[in-house]
Design a protein around this motif. Structure first.
Motif, PDB file in Angstrom:
ATOM      1  N   ASP A   1      42.987  28.474  44.960  1.00 18.91           N
ATOM      2  CA  ASP A   1      43.984  29.222  44.189  1.00 18.91           C
ATOM      3  C   ASP A   1      43.353  30.312  43.317  1.00 18.91           C
ATOM      4  O   ASP A   1      44.073  31.071  42.672  1.00 18.91           O
ATOM      5  CB  ASP A   1      44.756  28.270  43.269  1.00 18.91           C
ATOM      6  N   GLU A   2      42.031  30.373  43.283  1.00 14.12           N
ATOM      7  CA  GLU A   2      41.349  31.336  42.410  1.00 14.12           C
ATOM      8  C   GLU A   2      41.059  32.646  43.152  1.00 14.12           C
ATOM      9  O   GLU A   2      40.422  32.659  44.199  1.00 14.12           O
ATOM     10  CB  GLU A   2      40.038  30.737  41.897  1.00 14.12           C
ATOM     11  N   ARG A   3      41.565  33.743  42.571  1.00 13.87           N
ATOM     12  CA  ARG A   3      41.237  35.074  43.090  1.00 13.87           C
ATOM     13  C   ARG A   3      40.021  35.577  42.325  1.00 13.87           C
ATOM     14  O   ARG A   3      39.989  35.540  41.092  1.00 13.87           O
ATOM     15  CB  ARG A   3      42.403  36.047  42.906  1.00 13.87           C
ATOM     16  N   ILE A   4      39.003  36.044  43.068  1.00 10.41           N
ATOM     17  CA  ILE A   4      37.740  36.450  42.453  1.00 10.41           C
ATOM     18  C   ILE A   4      37.435  37.895  42.808  1.00 10.41           C
ATOM     19  O   ILE A   4      37.340  38.252  43.983  1.00 10.41           O
ATOM     20  CB  ILE A   4      36.585  35.539  42.922  1.00 10.41           C
ATOM     21  N   ARG A   5      37.290  38.715  41.774  1.00 12.53           N
ATOM     22  CA  ARG A   5      36.900  40.113  41.929  1.00 12.53           C
ATOM     23  C   ARG A   5      35.394  40.191  41.707  1.00 12.53           C
ATOM     24  O   ARG A   5      34.895  39.758  40.675  1.00 12.53           O
ATOM     25  CB  ARG A   5      37.646  40.974  40.906  1.00 12.53           C
ATOM     26  N   LEU A   6      34.660  40.712  42.708  1.00 12.68           N
ATOM     27  CA  LEU A   6      33.215  40.830  42.579  1.00 12.68           C
ATOM     28  C   LEU A   6      32.875  41.820  41.480  1.00 12.68           C
ATOM     29  O   LEU A   6      33.463  42.900  41.389  1.00 12.68           O
ATOM     30  CB  LEU A   6      32.590  41.268  43.905  1.00 12.68           C
ATOM     31  N   LEU A   7      31.928  41.459  40.661  1.00  8.02           N
ATOM     32  CA  LEU A   7      31.556  42.226  39.482  1.00  8.02           C
ATOM     33  C   LEU A   7      30.901  43.553  39.853  1.00  8.02           C
ATOM     34  O   LEU A   7      30.058  43.610  40.749  1.00  8.02           O
ATOM     35  CB  LEU A   7      30.596  41.392  38.622  1.00  8.02           C
TER      36      LEU A   7
ATOM     37  N   ARG B   1      30.781  33.066  36.742  1.00 12.56           N
ATOM     38  CA  ARG B   1      32.017  33.635  36.196  1.00 12.56           C
ATOM     39  C   ARG B   1      31.720  34.412  34.913  1.00 12.56           C
ATOM     40  O   ARG B   1      31.003  33.922  34.049  1.00 12.56           O
ATOM     41  CB  ARG B   1      33.033  32.546  35.928  1.00 12.56           C
ATOM     42  N   VAL B   2      32.313  35.614  34.803  1.00 13.29           N
ATOM     43  CA  VAL B   2      32.067  36.478  33.657  1.00 13.29           C
ATOM     44  C   VAL B   2      33.308  36.618  32.779  1.00 13.29           C
ATOM     45  O   VAL B   2      33.210  36.728  31.572  1.00 13.29           O
ATOM     46  CB  VAL B   2      31.579  37.869  34.138  1.00 13.29           C
ATOM     47  N   GLY B   3      34.480  36.634  33.381  1.00 14.95           N
ATOM     48  CA  GLY B   3      35.717  36.811  32.626  1.00 14.95           C
ATOM     49  C   GLY B   3      36.890  36.998  33.569  1.00 14.95           C
ATOM     50  O   GLY B   3      36.836  36.595  34.724  1.00 14.95           O
ATOM     51  N   LYS B   4      37.927  37.639  33.058  1.00 14.68           N
ATOM     52  CA  LYS B   4      39.131  37.924  33.856  1.00 14.68           C
ATOM     53  C   LYS B   4      39.442  39.412  33.770  1.00 14.68           C
ATOM     54  O   LYS B   4      39.170  40.054  32.761  1.00 14.68           O
ATOM     55  CB  LYS B   4      40.341  37.152  33.308  1.00 14.68           C
ATOM     56  N   ASP B   5      40.032  39.963  34.830  1.00 13.73           N
ATOM     57  CA  ASP B   5      40.477  41.357  34.781  1.00 13.73           C
ATOM     58  C   ASP B   5      41.954  41.408  34.388  1.00 13.73           C
ATOM     59  O   ASP B   5      42.582  40.374  34.147  1.00 13.73           O
ATOM     60  CB  ASP B   5      40.188  42.098  36.092  1.00 13.73           C
ATOM     61  N   HIS B   6      42.511  42.623  34.320  1.00 11.04           N
ATOM     62  CA  HIS B   6      43.895  42.764  33.856  1.00 11.04           C
ATOM     63  C   HIS B   6      44.921  42.260  34.868  1.00 11.04           C
ATOM     64  O   HIS B   6      46.093  42.172  34.555  1.00 11.04           O
ATOM     65  CB  HIS B   6      44.184  44.217  33.443  1.00 11.04           C
ATOM     66  N   TYR B   7      44.483  41.890  36.079  1.00  9.91           N
ATOM     67  CA  TYR B   7      45.387  41.278  37.061  1.00  9.91           C
ATOM     68  C   TYR B   7      45.272  39.751  37.044  1.00  9.91           C
ATOM     69  O   TYR B   7      45.899  39.076  37.853  1.00  9.91           O
ATOM     70  CB  TYR B   7      45.074  41.780  38.475  1.00  9.91           C
ATOM     71  N   GLY B   8      44.431  39.203  36.175  1.00 10.61           N
ATOM     72  CA  GLY B   8      44.250  37.763  36.092  1.00 10.61           C
ATOM     73  C   GLY B   8      43.209  37.212  37.054  1.00 10.61           C
ATOM     74  O   GLY B   8      43.026  36.001  37.145  1.00 10.61           O
ATOM     75  N   ARG B   9      42.517  38.094  37.782  1.00 11.07           N
ATOM     76  CA  ARG B   9      41.478  37.633  38.703  1.00 11.07           C
ATOM     77  C   ARG B   9      40.209  37.304  37.927  1.00 11.07           C
ATOM     78  O   ARG B   9      39.910  37.921  36.907  1.00 11.07           O
ATOM     79  CB  ARG B   9      41.144  38.710  39.741  1.00 11.07           C
TER      80      ARG B   9
END
Length: 171
Positions: free
Chosen positions: A73-79, A120-128
């Motif tokens: 269920d986790e969406r991950i945006r590469l840093l 994990r570093v944090g979340k973006d404005h889309y919640g990823r």
């Protein structure tokens, strides 16, 4: 006040003043220290043959596009990277990364082999989740950058983590 005491105070006040070059020298020394921190640590890892692995293992992952994966269920945006958008995703006044979005997606898919680990570093404005992810091929952001399938975004590189991990790929 005696002439001798006055002369001493004048010499002492002159000695305490920084030279006009002190600020420039301090900046140059700071640049050397930062440059060393960014450049030396990754090159030591390359020389020793160390593989990139982050703290937590993750599984059940699939590629969404050239810079995003989904693990359960986790969406991950590469840093720190921006990959070309799939058709219909780059609209309006957005400045989107150039390139072939299908080739970028396929490149990331080919790198997702072996056990995956995440930092994990944090979340973006889309919640990823914003994160560095590594597999058998090493860091996935570095993989995409080294194959010209994404562009490096220093303003998205929290703590210059990707810059330190793969400095050659961002140049």
């Amino acid at each position: 006040m005696s002439k001798r005491r006055s002369s001493y105070r004048r010499r002492r006040s002159q000695a305490a003043q920084p030279s006009r070059y002190s600020f420039a020298i301090a900046i140059l020394l700071g640049a050397v220290v930062v440059g060393g921190a960014i450049g030396v640590a990754p090159s030591l890892a390359e020389r020793t043959g160390a593989t990139v692995a982050y703290g937590a293992p993750i599984g059940g992952c699939r590629v969404t596009d050239g810079d995003t994966i989904r693990c359960g269920d986790e969406r991950i945006r590469l840093l720190a990277i921006d990959a070309p958008e799939l058709p219909g995703h780059c609209q309006g006044r957005r400045h989107c990364a150039p390139g072939d979005p299908f080739a970028s997606t396929e490149s990331l898919r080919s790198a997702m082999t072996g056990s995956l680990t995440i930092d994990r570093v944090g979340k973006d404005h889309y919640g990823r989740t914003l994160a560095r992810v590594a597999g058998a091929q090493g860091d996935l952001s570095c993989w995409q950058l080294s194959r010209d399938q994404a562009i490096y975004r220093s303003d998205w590189d929290d703590g210059f983590r990707v810059a330190r991990t793969c400095p050659k790929a961002i140049l």
